[in-house]
Write an enzyme that holds these catalytic residues in place. Sequence first.
Site, mmCIF file in Angstrom:
data_model
loop_
_atom_site.group_PDB
_atom_site.id
_atom_site.type_symbol
_atom_site.label_atom_id
_atom_site.label_comp_id
_atom_site.label_asym_id
_atom_site.label_seq_id
_atom_site.Cartn_x
_atom_site.Cartn_y
_atom_site.Cartn_z
ATOM 1 N N LYS A 159 0.886 -1.174 0.000
ATOM 2 C CA LYS A 159 0.000 0.000 0.000
ATOM 3 C C LYS A 159 0.921 1.221 0.000
ATOM 4 C CE LYS A 159 -4.079 1.792 2.414
ATOM 5 N NZ LYS A 159 -4.977 1.962 1.286
HETATM 6 N N1 PPE Z 1 -7.836 -1.191 -2.906
HETATM 7 C C1 PPE Z 1 -7.272 0.039 -2.840
HETATM 8 C C2 PPE Z 1 -6.562 0.572 -4.030
HETATM 9 C C3 PPE Z 1 -7.369 0.761 -1.659
HETATM 10 O O1 PPE Z 1 -6.802 1.969 -1.590
HETATM 11 C C4 PPE Z 1 -8.067 0.238 -0.557
HETATM 12 C C5 PPE Z 1 -8.201 1.009 0.722
HETATM 13 C C6 PPE Z 1 -8.648 -1.047 -0.681
HETATM 14 C C7 PPE Z 1 -8.497 -1.725 -1.877
HETATM 15 C C8 PPE Z 1 -9.366 -1.714 0.462
HETATM 16 O O2 PPE Z 1 -8.464 -2.097 1.466
HETATM 17 P P1 PPE Z 1 -8.904 -2.201 2.997
HETATM 18 O O3 PPE Z 1 -9.069 -0.818 3.496
HETATM 19 O O4 PPE Z 1 -7.780 -2.938 3.644
HETATM 20 O O5 PPE Z 1 -10.172 -2.964 3.035
HETATM 21 N N2 PPE Z 1 -8.172 2.413 0.569
HETATM 22 C C9 PPE Z 1 -7.888 3.246 1.705
HETATM 23 C C10 PPE Z 1 -7.544 4.656 1.300
HETATM 24 C C11 PPE Z 1 -8.628 5.452 0.673
HETATM 25 C C12 PPE Z 1 -8.207 6.888 0.451
HETATM 26 O O6 PPE Z 1 -8.888 7.588 -0.306
HETATM 27 O O7 PPE Z 1 -7.224 7.337 1.062
HETATM 28 C C13 PPE Z 1 -8.983 3.172 2.750
HETATM 29 O O8 PPE Z 1 -10.097 2.721 2.467
HETATM 30 O O9 PPE Z 1 -8.712 3.542 3.896
#
Ligand code: PPE
Length: 302
Positions: A159
Amino acid sequence: MPFPGTGPIWFNGEFVPWDEANVHVMTHALHYGSGVFEGIRCYKTERGPAVFRLDEHVDRMFTSSKIYRMPIPYTPEQIRDAILDTIRRNELESCYIRPLVFRGYGQIGVNPRQCPVEVAIGVWDWGKYLGPEALEKGVNVCVSSWNRAAPNTFPALAKASGNYLNSQLAKMEALENGYEEAIVLDPSGYVSEGSGENIFLIKDEGIITPPSSTSILPGITRHSVIVLARELGYEVVKRQVPRETLYIADELFFTGTAAEVTPIATVDRIPVGEGKRGPMTEAIQEAFFAILREERKIATTG
Ligand code: PPE
């Protein structure tokens, strides 16, 4: 729009006021995207504020920094404690938590190793990610003209801040064209994920989500929803999703820490099912929110 946060920020081991948590403009991460971060939510429960799957988020942050050879100068325990301390200091009942690890001020040039690895943790009240009515009504999305990065280019499992340049292109294009969010395809044309969410598709009572080989960030919410949906008696498979399947799905929804479980109402203006939140999505949402309120327990493996 003013930033919703104002409270103390944990910055390299100390608390500093919100307005003083600053960096130099020659900070490596500003120039080269050299940071990794997490997004975590803390919810109000009967026993006080509770962080959802803190250990998994901290583990993922260490995984992301390992991929980028960016040693975090704290232990996972110290980071966990720092996160909990930051929430307490900010006196919030529920909040979004943003830990960031980045290459700081040291030297300009692609080689990052002369720069210190710095860590900051900020918390604030972040409402509904895709708009106030998104959870009930669903969002209107498009398939982006941008693809996710190919394997062996930008590691999807990390990430990393730099990955979000791709997300920004997809998000801005979607907003520019009157949609709330974008679905991005992988380099082979299979469905990958949203700009900041994973995606689930429901067809004939079965639930499908793209596998980790399709350039997704394997979300912690995605994992929770897979376990939960199986507990509810649904069949869940991880497999490649051709783009056109989006147009004929019965239901579609996004998952993510910020987005939680958000239904998708239309894709490229084509209604998903009846063009509103479907019954299985609603059942999963209800069960998920019950877990967040600690009114329901979830198995931790799946
Ligand atoms: N894919 C991406 C690209 C992504 O950024 C997130 C979280 C997810 C999947 C889902 O991951 P999880 O949160 O572990 O279920 N995106 C984070 C950031 C968003 C932002 O705009 O900043 C979030 O949801 O916190």
